[in-house]
Enzyme design. Structure first.
Site, mmCIF file in Angstrom:
data_model
loop_
_atom_site.group_PDB
_atom_site.id
_atom_site.type_symbol
_atom_site.label_atom_id
_atom_site.label_comp_id
_atom_site.label_asym_id
_atom_site.label_seq_id
_atom_site.Cartn_x
_atom_site.Cartn_y
_atom_site.Cartn_z
ATOM 1 N N LYS A 118 19.605 -22.272 -23.364
ATOM 2 C CA LYS A 118 19.238 -20.890 -23.027
ATOM 3 C C LYS A 118 20.450 -20.139 -22.480
ATOM 4 O O LYS A 118 20.796 -19.050 -22.953
ATOM 5 C CB LYS A 118 18.107 -20.875 -21.986
ATOM 6 C CG LYS A 118 17.656 -19.488 -21.630
ATOM 7 C CD LYS A 118 16.865 -19.438 -20.360
ATOM 8 C CE LYS A 118 17.774 -19.293 -19.176
ATOM 9 N NZ LYS A 118 17.098 -19.057 -17.901
ATOM 10 N N ASP A 137 14.005 -18.160 -23.585
ATOM 11 C CA ASP A 137 13.595 -18.528 -22.230
ATOM 12 C C ASP A 137 12.068 -18.608 -22.223
ATOM 13 O O ASP A 137 11.430 -18.566 -23.274
ATOM 14 C CB ASP A 137 14.119 -17.500 -21.210
ATOM 15 C CG ASP A 137 13.330 -16.206 -21.293
ATOM 16 O OD1 ASP A 137 12.672 -15.963 -22.335
ATOM 17 O OD2 ASP A 137 13.344 -15.440 -20.327
#
Ligand code: SF4
Length: 210
Positions: A118, A137
């Site tokens: 991420k 996310d």
């Protein structure tokens, strides 16, 4: 995505995007603020990043701070003790292995402590202007599944599924659009489906109507 682009136009930017904009996409600030942002509310991330960068703005200066000092500067972000250790260690590695610069390659970013896909994807998109990455996310994972774009169990699975399910021209924008939407409309609990402009395109929204 076009409807979302219009709908989020007057909404506040997520904290890391705002920091990126204010720092002229500085890779170091984007990297560190993304590390701080995990499981932390945006205003807390923004304030903690501002306190930290006021004291140290480069890997070299930040690596010289003690873990205790970093902890005090970033408190109350979640897991501030772990994050302080990771931030200091990351800065040490940046200085020793990468000449004090944030690397622009996924494999190298993933060698930094506390940096997962991420964070690496967001740094590549925001600071290195990559068009090849999608940053997933918790908001992107949740909303992609609600929309019916993917049917996945983890953010990593979602990232891989999104490369197949979406048009590449949208990849760099998916995080910005869905995070903003997730903070304002498609919230984790009680999503505001009744006033959602993409409800007609959403598997969950359509199911609620029928
Ligand atoms: S219709 Fe509901 S579930 Fe679907 S995107 Fe909108 S808010 Fe989220």
């Amino acid at each position: 995505m076009r409807s979302l682009a219009r709908a989020i136009d007057d909404m506040e930017l997520p904290a890391v995007e705002k920091i990126a904009e204010e720092s002229q996409e500085d890779p170091f600030e984007v990297l560190i603020s993304t590390m701080l942002s995990a499981q932390t509310r945006d205003p807390v991330t923004a304030a903690a990043s501002a306190r930290l960068f006021k004291v140290a703005r480069t890997p070299r200066t930040l690596a010289r701070l003690t873990v205790k000092r970093i902890e005090r500067l970033i408190y109350p972000v979640s897991f501030y003790r772990h994050k302080a250790k990771h931030v200091k260690e990351t800065c040490r590695i940046l200085v020793e292995r990468f000449h004090g610069k944030v690397p622009a390659a996924m494999e190298e970013l993933l060698t930094l402590p506390g940096v997962g896909r991420k964070t690496a994807n967001l740094v590549l998109i925001l600071s290195f202007k990559s068009l090849q990455n999608i940053c997933v996310d918790t908001h992107v994972h949740r909303i992609s599944n609600r929309l019916g774009w993917v049917a996945t169990k983890t953010p990593d699975e979602t990232e891989q599924a999104l490369y197949k399910a979406t048009d590449a021209r949208w990849w760099p924008y998916i995080n910005l659009y869905l995070v903003t939407w997730g903070q304002n409309v498609c919230r984790p609990v009680y999503p505001r489906c009744g006033e959602c402009v993409i409800r007609a395109h959403c598997a969950t929204g359509r199911a609620l109507r029928s």
